[in-house]
Design an enzyme around this catalytic site. Structure first.
Site, PDB file in Angstrom:
ATOM      1  N   LYS A 155     -14.484  -4.349   6.025  1.00  0.00           N
ATOM      2  CA  LYS A 155     -13.542  -5.160   5.029  1.00  0.00           C
ATOM      3  C   LYS A 155     -14.494  -6.479   4.853  1.00  0.00           C
ATOM      4  CE  LYS A 155     -10.617  -7.639   8.131  1.00  0.00           C
ATOM      5  NZ  LYS A 155      -9.420  -8.614   8.256  1.00  0.00           N
TER       6      LYS A 155
ATOM      7  N   GLN B 171       1.586 -11.027  -3.722  1.00  0.00           N
ATOM      8  CA  GLN B 171       0.006 -10.832  -3.653  1.00  0.00           C
ATOM      9  C   GLN B 171      -0.633 -10.120  -4.968  1.00  0.00           C
ATOM     10  OE1 GLN B 171      -2.004  -8.076  -0.963  1.00  0.00           O
ATOM     11  NE2 GLN B 171      -0.310  -8.228   0.477  1.00  0.00           N
TER      12      GLN B 171
ATOM     13  N   CYS C 258       0.900  -1.177   0.030  1.00  0.00           N
ATOM     14  CA  CYS C 258       0.094  -0.003  -0.063  1.00  0.00           C
ATOM     15  C   CYS C 258       1.070   1.318  -0.020  1.00  0.00           C
ATOM     16  CB  CYS C 258      -1.032   0.142   1.250  1.00  0.00           C
ATOM     17  SG  CYS C 258      -1.361  -1.434   1.986  1.00  0.00           S
TER      18      CYS C 258
ATOM     19  N   HIS D 182      -8.288  -1.711  -0.552  1.00  0.00           N
ATOM     20  CA  HIS D 182      -7.370  -2.519  -0.821  1.00  0.00           C
ATOM     21  C   HIS D 182      -7.840  -3.803  -1.047  1.00  0.00           C
ATOM     22  CE1 HIS D 182      -4.361  -0.511   2.056  1.00  0.00           C
ATOM     23  NE2 HIS D 182      -5.707  -0.297   2.671  1.00  0.00           N
TER      24      HIS D 182
ATOM     25  N   HIS E 196      -4.824  -1.247  -5.404  1.00  0.00           N
ATOM     26  CA  HIS E 196      -5.192  -0.242  -4.552  1.00  0.00           C
ATOM     27  C   HIS E 196      -6.196   0.841  -5.237  1.00  0.00           C
ATOM     28  CE1 HIS E 196      -2.195  -1.722  -1.835  1.00  0.00           C
ATOM     29  NE2 HIS E 196      -3.096  -1.616  -0.927  1.00  0.00           N
TER      30      HIS E 196
ATOM     31  N   ASP F 277      -2.212  -7.955  -5.740  1.00  0.00           N
ATOM     32  CA  ASP F 277      -2.909  -6.732  -5.026  1.00  0.00           C
ATOM     33  C   ASP F 277      -3.249  -5.571  -5.919  1.00  0.00           C
ATOM     34  OD1 ASP F 277      -3.227  -5.259  -2.634  1.00  0.00           O
ATOM     35  OD2 ASP F 277      -1.141  -4.745  -2.278  1.00  0.00           O
TER      36      ASP F 277
ATOM     37  N   ARG G 153       6.597 -11.343   5.101  1.00  0.00           N
ATOM     38  CA  ARG G 153       6.203 -11.522   6.771  1.00  0.00           C
ATOM     39  C   ARG G 153       6.628 -12.270   7.408  1.00  0.00           C
ATOM     40  NH1 ARG G 153      -0.337 -10.330   5.239  1.00  0.00           N
ATOM     41  NH2 ARG G 153       0.006  -8.630   3.835  1.00  0.00           N
TER      42      ARG G 153
HETATM   43  C1  TSB Z   1      -5.058  -6.391  -0.071  1.00  0.00           C
HETATM   44  N1  TSB Z   1      -2.808  -4.369   1.995  1.00  0.00           N
HETATM   45  C2  TSB Z   1      -3.586  -5.173   1.743  1.00  0.00           C
HETATM   46  C3  TSB Z   1      -3.754  -5.630   0.143  1.00  0.00           C
HETATM   47  O1  TSB Z   1      -3.857  -4.338  -0.272  1.00  0.00           O
HETATM   48  C4  TSB Z   1      -3.209  -6.728   2.615  1.00  0.00           C
HETATM   49  O2  TSB Z   1      -1.980  -6.802   2.646  1.00  0.00           O
HETATM   50  N2  TSB Z   1      -4.011  -7.268   2.899  1.00  0.00           N
HETATM   51  S1  TSB Z   1      -3.810  -8.636   3.860  1.00  0.00           S
HETATM   52  O3  TSB Z   1      -2.883  -8.586   4.725  1.00  0.00           O
HETATM   53  O4  TSB Z   1      -4.915  -9.154   4.117  1.00  0.00           O
HETATM   54  O5  TSB Z   1      -3.050  -9.671   2.781  1.00  0.00           O
HETATM   55  C5  TSB Z   1      -3.751 -10.226   1.594  1.00  0.00           C
HETATM   56  C6  TSB Z   1      -3.948 -11.590   1.637  1.00  0.00           C
HETATM   57  O6  TSB Z   1      -2.812 -12.246   1.652  1.00  0.00           O
HETATM   58  C7  TSB Z   1      -4.707 -12.271   2.360  1.00  0.00           C
HETATM   59  O7  TSB Z   1      -6.162 -12.058   2.074  1.00  0.00           O
HETATM   60  C8  TSB Z   1      -4.411 -13.749   2.508  1.00  0.00           C
HETATM   61  O8  TSB Z   1      -4.918 -14.557   1.467  1.00  0.00           O
HETATM   62  C9  TSB Z   1      -2.763 -13.551   1.838  1.00  0.00           C
HETATM   63  N3  TSB Z   1      -1.786 -13.809   2.799  1.00  0.00           N
HETATM   64  C10 TSB Z   1      -1.721 -13.156   4.079  1.00  0.00           C
HETATM   65  N4  TSB Z   1      -0.666 -13.992   4.746  1.00  0.00           N
HETATM   66  C11 TSB Z   1      -0.240 -14.857   4.154  1.00  0.00           C
HETATM   67  C12 TSB Z   1       0.896 -15.770   4.242  1.00  0.00           C
HETATM   68  N5  TSB Z   1       1.535 -15.644   5.381  1.00  0.00           N
HETATM   69  N6  TSB Z   1       1.229 -16.563   3.170  1.00  0.00           N
HETATM   70  C13 TSB Z   1       0.292 -16.629   2.317  1.00  0.00           C
HETATM   71  N7  TSB Z   1      -0.744 -15.701   1.843  1.00  0.00           N
HETATM   72  C14 TSB Z   1      -0.989 -14.956   2.855  1.00  0.00           C
HETATM   73 ZN    ZN Z   2      -3.214  -2.657   0.880  1.00  0.00          ZN
END
Ligand code: TSB
Ligand code: ZN
Length: 588
Positions: free
Chosen positions: A412, A324, A277, A458, A328, A326, A306
């Site tokens: 959300k 992702q 983001c 997002h 925005h 992703d 992460r």
């Molecule tokens: C959608 N900033 C927002 C983005 O713009 C975001 O990061 N959202 S999130 O934290 O929910 O992450 C998006 C998606 O990543 C989650 O819905 C999930 O499907 C996936 N995700 C989250 N953590 C993990 C992980 N450790 N391993 C694999 N996929 C993951």
């Molecule tokens: Zn985001």
């Protein structure tokens, strides 16, 4: 699948069975000391300190036998209540129970223990009346588990089991467990060479093998095309940023424990990014925007890092390095509803194309009473929440509301699915955000020439390619839709001497039509090659012999079926191409 925890009866039965397990272990290994033995979705476990003894497969049988013996003996299970002082005295030689008791408050909870024959355990209960009622159980597996889940502590031995009221339920459950094991994406990922990991690369850092990478590329191409049609603009941004970027966004304060530690380079401090983001906010801010340009949809297939606890890391489902799908979306307040609707429709579309039907929409809202947890702008929340609800109702999608589960910055919608093994996970997500645009001081010029702050959505349709692929593997049991699967057709000549040339002709014809085809010209037995084609779950296996060569036809078998169909080659090609274009889920 039954959730043991959710049924009061099964909960009690399994809890009592955990005690029975502990008693049997104590008989066989008198040095055993017991930490906790809770009921879980799949039954129960007990964490046990066995000194130097490490549990092995054959020990489970021994323990199970002893459990049966004790159960047959049929002792009653008797409850005693104790004062804290009495409890401390009773368990004075057991550092684990002392640890539990010392943290108990007599005024808040009754301290109790349960005795069955020669075994007493500290426990809140309830339990069944007698061990006699524990007849239909099975010990399932064992693993190491750090005391209090802390790698600095001693490793205890965790033994898992499950208990039912009758044998039929137990057997049914065990069959389902076996089916889930077979569906586990980690197993299929290995069998079908989709992904691997290596300790030299690190935990939670999967390597995508050619077959898995092919599937991922299909997902990328598919969603990219859809997003292009919907007016998304894709960008590339670095997967690291300075700590100041994440201080500006607020992630530094609220998300630091999920981030990899800081790297210092020259005078700058960097972190591997956990989210994209902030980068996208800066792209929006790069130039002045008029309301006429909105919505602006910035998309990226973005790699994030992460920190996930080592015990939580799981195949492709929960990784530390993820990509992702992703985007925005920068919108005016009036555009929230329409843009949200587009996202929900896209999610529905995508799930249909992949044949995914087992999912739930969860709408996470704020708890209006909790003023601390949520960004303080009641009007904004009310408008946004009712808008999201209205869209979902109009679209007639099934969803449930989760009050108090919204993010600090807005409500959300998440898509929840159940993997083969383990608790529910989120795939797609769409999160409304009033706050981040403020943090980055974003604006656009509205109709009246005034500066306005945009709202951000997002959204990640696949979530991450990693997690979605994991789920797709489990949903399809590795039998991927024709349009996704790496190899669509496998050609086997009956005899390499007589039929290879004809097989090559057919191979070239299919190849020309962009059908993903292989030709198996190894000097192996026909039956072996056919079997292997099945194990590899290739949708169509073409077998070419004299009959086909003479009539200029082909004979083929569909994966999972035993009959052989003979068809004109052009008809076969037409059929396959139609099926690919239609994104058929079944092989026809
Ligand atoms: C959608 N900033 C927002 C983005 O713009 C975001 O990061 N959202 S999130 O934290 O929910 O992450 C998006 C998606 O990543 C989650 O819905 C999930 O499907 C996936 N995700 C989250 N953590 C993990 C992980 N450790 N391993 C694999 N996929 C993951
Ligand atoms: Zn985001």
């Amino acid at each position: 699948m039954i959730n043991i925890k959710e049924s009061e009866k099964l909960n009690t039965l399994n809890h009592s069975c955990a005690h029975l397990l502990a008693q049997a272990v104590k008989h066989l290994y008198p040095q055993a000391k017991f930490w906790v033995g809770p009921v879980i979705e799949d039954g129960f476990y007990y964490d046990i300190d066995l000194g130097d003894k490490v549990i092995k497969d054959e020990d489970l049988n021994k323990i199970e036998k002893e459990m049966k013996k004790i159960a047959k003996d049929g002792k009653r299970i008797v409850r005693h209540e104790l004062s804290k002082k009495e409890a401390l005295e009773m368990f004075k030689d057991d550092e684990y129970k002392l640890d539990l008791i010392s943290r108990m408050d007599e005024n808040e909870q009754v301290i109790s223990c349960y005795t069955q024959g020669d075994f007493t355990d500290l426990c809140r209960g309830p339990h069944v009346e007698s061990v006699k009622l524990l007849k239909h159980f099975k010990l399932l597996k064992f693993s190491g588990a750090y005391w209090k889940n802390d790698a600095k502590n001693k490793m205890l031995q965790r033994i898992y089991g499950v208990c039912f009221e009758n044998e039929e339920d137990l057997q049914k459950y065990l069959e389902e467990l076996e089916d889930r094991k077979q569906r586990d994406h980690r197993k299929i990922g290995k069998d079908q060479e989709l992904f691997m990991s290596h300790e030299l690369v690190g935990s939670g850092m999967p390597l995508w093998l050619p077959n898995g990478a092919f599937i991922r590329k299909q997902l990328e191409n598919y969603i990219y095309e859809k997003e292009q049609k919907m007016g998304y603009k894709h960008v590339y941004t670095p997967c690291i940023g300075t700590t100041n970027l994440y201080k500006t966004s607020g992630h530094w304060d609220h998300y630091k424990e999920n981030m990899f530690p800081v790297m210092k380079v020259d005078d700058e401090e960097f972190v591997l990014r956990p989210m994209n983001c902030p980068h996208h906010m800066l792209i929006f801010k790069n130039k002045l925007h008029s309301y006429r340009e909105l919505p602006i949809r910035i998309g990226e297939f973005a790699t994030d890092f992460r920190y996930e606890a080592s015990g939580a890391v799981k195949g492709l489902e929960r990784v530390r390095c993820m990509c992702q799908n992703d985007a925005h979306l920068f919108v005016t307040p009036e555009q929230i509803g329409k843009e949200f609707e587009n996202v929900v429709n896209l999610i529905l579309d995508v799930y249909k194309d992949f044949g995914i039907t087992n999912y739930k929409f969860r709408l996470s809202l704020r708890d209006p009473k909790d003023k601390e947890k949520y960004f303080d702008d009641d009007k904004m929340w009310d408008v946004a929440e009712s808008k999201l609800r209205e869209v979902l109702n109009n679209l007639k999608v099934d969803y449930f509301e989760a009050i108090g589960e919204a993010a600090f910055y807005g409500p959300k919608l998440d898509v929840e699915v159940k993997p083969a093994i383990g608790p529910e996970i989120t795939l797609s997500t769409c999160q409304l955000d009033f706050l981040l645009p403020r943090k980055f001081d974003l604006s656009y010029i509205d109709k009246n020439g005034e500066k306005e702050i945009p709202v951000v959505l997002h959204r990640a349709i696949f979530g991450t390619f990693d997690r979605f692929t994991a789920f797709l593997i489990e949903e399809t049991k590795g039998i991927f839709p024709l349009w996704v699967t790496p190899v669509q057709v496998n050609i086997i000549p009956v005899n390499n001497t007589y039929h290879l040339e004809y097989a090559n002709d057919i191979y070239n014809l299919l190849k020309e039509k962009n059908i993903r085809v292989e030709l198996d010209d190894r000097n192996e037995k026909l039956s072996y090659k056919i079997r292997e084609s099945q194990t590899r779950k290739i949708p169509y296996t073409i077998i070419l012999g004299d009959k086909e060569k003479e009539s200029k036809n082909i004979s083929y078998r569909i994966f999972g079926k035993t009959e052989t169909i003979t068809l004109n080659t052009d008809e076969f090609i037409d059929k396959i191409i139609k099926s690919i274009i239609n994104k058929d889920i079944e092989y026809k």
